[in-house]
Design an enzyme around this catalytic site. Structure first.
Site, short mmCIF file in Angstrom:
data_model
loop_
_atom_site.label_atom_id
_atom_site.label_comp_id
_atom_site.label_asym_id
_atom_site.label_seq_id
_atom_site.Cartn_x
_atom_site.Cartn_y
_atom_site.Cartn_z
N GLU A 17 0.84 -1.20 0.00
CA GLU A 17 0.00 0.00 0.00
C GLU A 17 0.87 1.26 0.00
OE1 GLU A 17 -3.00 -0.14 -1.26
OE2 GLU A 17 -3.59 -1.50 0.33
N THR A 70 2.93 2.06 -2.13
CA THR A 70 4.25 1.77 -2.70
C THR A 70 4.29 2.12 -4.19
OG1 THR A 70 3.43 -0.49 -2.88
CG2 THR A 70 5.01 -0.05 -1.13
N ASP A 71 3.13 2.09 -4.87
CA ASP A 71 3.19 2.20 -6.35
C ASP A 71 3.80 3.53 -6.80
OD1 ASP A 71 0.85 3.65 -5.69
OD2 ASP A 71 -0.40 2.70 -7.24
N SER A 124 -24.48 8.00 -16.91
CA SER A 124 -24.02 6.95 -16.01
C SER A 124 -25.20 6.47 -15.16
CB SER A 124 -22.92 7.49 -15.12
OG SER A 124 -22.75 6.67 -14.00
N ALA A 156 -14.69 3.39 -1.81
CA ALA A 156 -14.53 2.26 -0.89
C ALA A 156 -13.12 1.69 -0.94
CB ALA A 156 -15.55 1.18 -1.21
N SER A 190 -12.41 4.37 -10.03
CA SER A 190 -12.05 5.27 -11.14
C SER A 190 -11.21 4.56 -12.19
CB SER A 190 -11.34 6.53 -10.62
OG SER A 190 -10.30 6.17 -9.77
N ASP A 234 -3.78 0.57 -9.89
CA ASP A 234 -5.18 0.27 -10.14
C ASP A 234 -5.44 0.04 -11.63
OD1 ASP A 234 -5.26 0.81 -7.49
OD2 ASP A 234 -6.36 2.70 -7.66
C1 GLA Z 1 -4.98 4.75 -4.33
C2 GLA Z 1 -4.20 5.02 -5.61
C3 GLA Z 1 -3.28 3.84 -5.91
C4 GLA Z 1 -2.41 3.53 -4.71
C5 GLA Z 1 -3.28 3.34 -3.48
C6 GLA Z 1 -2.48 3.12 -2.22
O1 GLA Z 1 -5.87 3.69 -4.53
O2 GLA Z 1 -5.09 5.19 -6.69
O3 GLA Z 1 -2.48 4.13 -7.04
O4 GLA Z 1 -1.47 4.53 -4.52
O5 GLA Z 1 -4.11 4.46 -3.27
O6 GLA Z 1 -1.73 1.97 -2.28
#
Ligand code: GLA
Length: 377
Positions: free
Chosen positions: A26, A28-29, A60, A114, A119, A163
């Site tokens: 989490e 980290t990306d 939508s 959530a 997105s 994501d």
């Molecule tokens: C959000 C961001 C992701 C990531 C997470 C935390 O979901 O969209 O890219 O940084 O937070 O891990």
């Protein structure tokens, strides 16, 4: 159906993409570290057809509101902002609707806010559908890039790439292990019994804490470069040099950096444990990750902490907040067999109700498939 009811004709193309639950890794990306998400069964479907040049007409199921916008200009809100970003990125890449305009209908059961990446489900599905109107040649990775830039550069949420890559590349019964600096990835068997506990606490990403954390991480990198001039990503700080990191950084940068470096090691190790089916040891890393998110990254919430500690007492192998945090959902890893599951569900429900006067939404999750083209109706 929504498309036809709104625009009076059938759509030309449709595509869908899933939400995700991040098992480990989490925050980290965007720090160049690894992540380990699975796609979940909830999806967003985007159906698309032609429209006048420059126009994006969008409806939508979420709000039933029609948006009619010139996608080339900024200043749009709601789902239109995300899809307009996708349109601009596709145009820059030389694809997208040939006439330069599109009508779009969005149907989704991915809950917003959530922590399940609603997105990215939207932007990845939209990128695929709108590319299919044009050249249709972009690969899943390229579509993830289009979707990422739509959200990051155009909407202004300073998210990482997790994501979008998860929505684009996920496979059933597999987690996606992704190194976000190189984008090297592999699919890891993930047949673990999992629960998702949605606390119902919602967060607003664009304006909020994620952007602030990102700025803190950038400030930490800038200072650490005085120690290690070639440092590019916070996640690349050598794990053996923690004393040096602690000396170099004031709070809260020190805590943020310690989370990122620790979470990076946990995620690489966790991917190996998961692949071998060592669920007990994998679960320990989930608890550690939650603790690190709570104490060091300060992205938890009391509701999330309560679910994690209750699940732990009831016999869960692991539990942690998943997604950005500050609300959203908790992921719970169970031992095989139904007995502990029933106990966890019962006690989490009761504990949460006693504390907050309402019940959280609890569901089982299973690693599902990623982006796909859908038949048009
Ligand atoms: C959000 C961001 C992701 C990531 C997470 C935390 O979901 O969209 O890219 O940084 O937070 O891990």
């Amino acid at each position: 159906m929504l498309f036809r009811a709104t625009f009076g004709v059938a759509p030309l193309v449709a595509a869908s993409a899933p939400g995700r639950v991040n098992l480990l890794g989490e925050h980290t990306d965007y720090n160049g570290g690894p992540v380990l998400p699975i796609a979940i069964a909830v999806r967003t479907v985007v159906a698309a057809g032609a429209a006048d040049a420059g126009m994006l007409e969008l409806i939508s199921t979420r709000d039933g509101q029609m948006q009619r916008i010139d996608y080339r200009s900024g200043g749009v809100a709601g789902p239109g902002a995300y899809v307009a970003g996708v349109m601009r990125e596709l145009a820059a890449a030389g694809t997208g609707p040939p006439g330069g305009g599109a009508s779009v209908a969005i149907a989704s059961d991915v809950p917003v806010g959530a922590g399940l990446a609603s997105s990215a489900a939207l932007t990845v599905a939209a990128a695929r559908a709108l590319d299919l109107l044009g050249s249709g040649r972009l690969t899943a990775r390229q579509l993830a890039g289009v979707a990422f830039r739509a959200e990051h550069d155009h909407v202004g949420v300073r998210c990482g790439i997790m994501d979008q890559m998860s929505a684009a590349l996920a496979r059933p019964d597999r987690a996606l292990f992704l190194e976000c600096a190189s984008l090297a990835s592999r699919h890891v068997p993930a047949r673990a019994p999992l629960l998702l506990v949605d606390t119902g606490v919602r967060h607003q990403l664009a304006s909020g804490a994620l952007n602030e954390r990102r700025a803190e991480c950038e400030a930490a990198v800038a200072r650490l470069r005085l120690e290690l001039p070639e440092l590019r990503w916070l996640a690349s700080w050598p794990a053996g040099w923690l004393p040096r990191l602690k000396r170099a950084l004031p709070e809260p940068l020190r805590s943020r950096a310690l989370h990122v470096v620790g979470e990076t090691a946990r995620t690489r190790f966790g991917a190996q444990l998961l692949a071998r089916g060592y669920l007990k040891r994998f679960g320990v890393l989930l608890f550690e990750s939650h603790e690190s998110c709570r104490r060091l990254y300060e992205c938890s919430a009391p509701e999330l902490d309560l679910v994690v500690s209750t699940a732990r007492r009831a016999g869960a192998l692991g539990a942690r907040l998943t997604g950005a945090g500050w609300g959203g959902a908790v992921l719970v890893l169970l031992p095989r067999g139904k007995a502990v599951e029933a106990k966890v569900v019962r006690q989490v429900r009761r504990g949460f109700k006693d504390a907050y006067g309402r019940e959280p939404a609890i569901s089982t999750v299973r690693a599902s498939g990623g982006l796909r083209r859908e038949p048009v109706r």
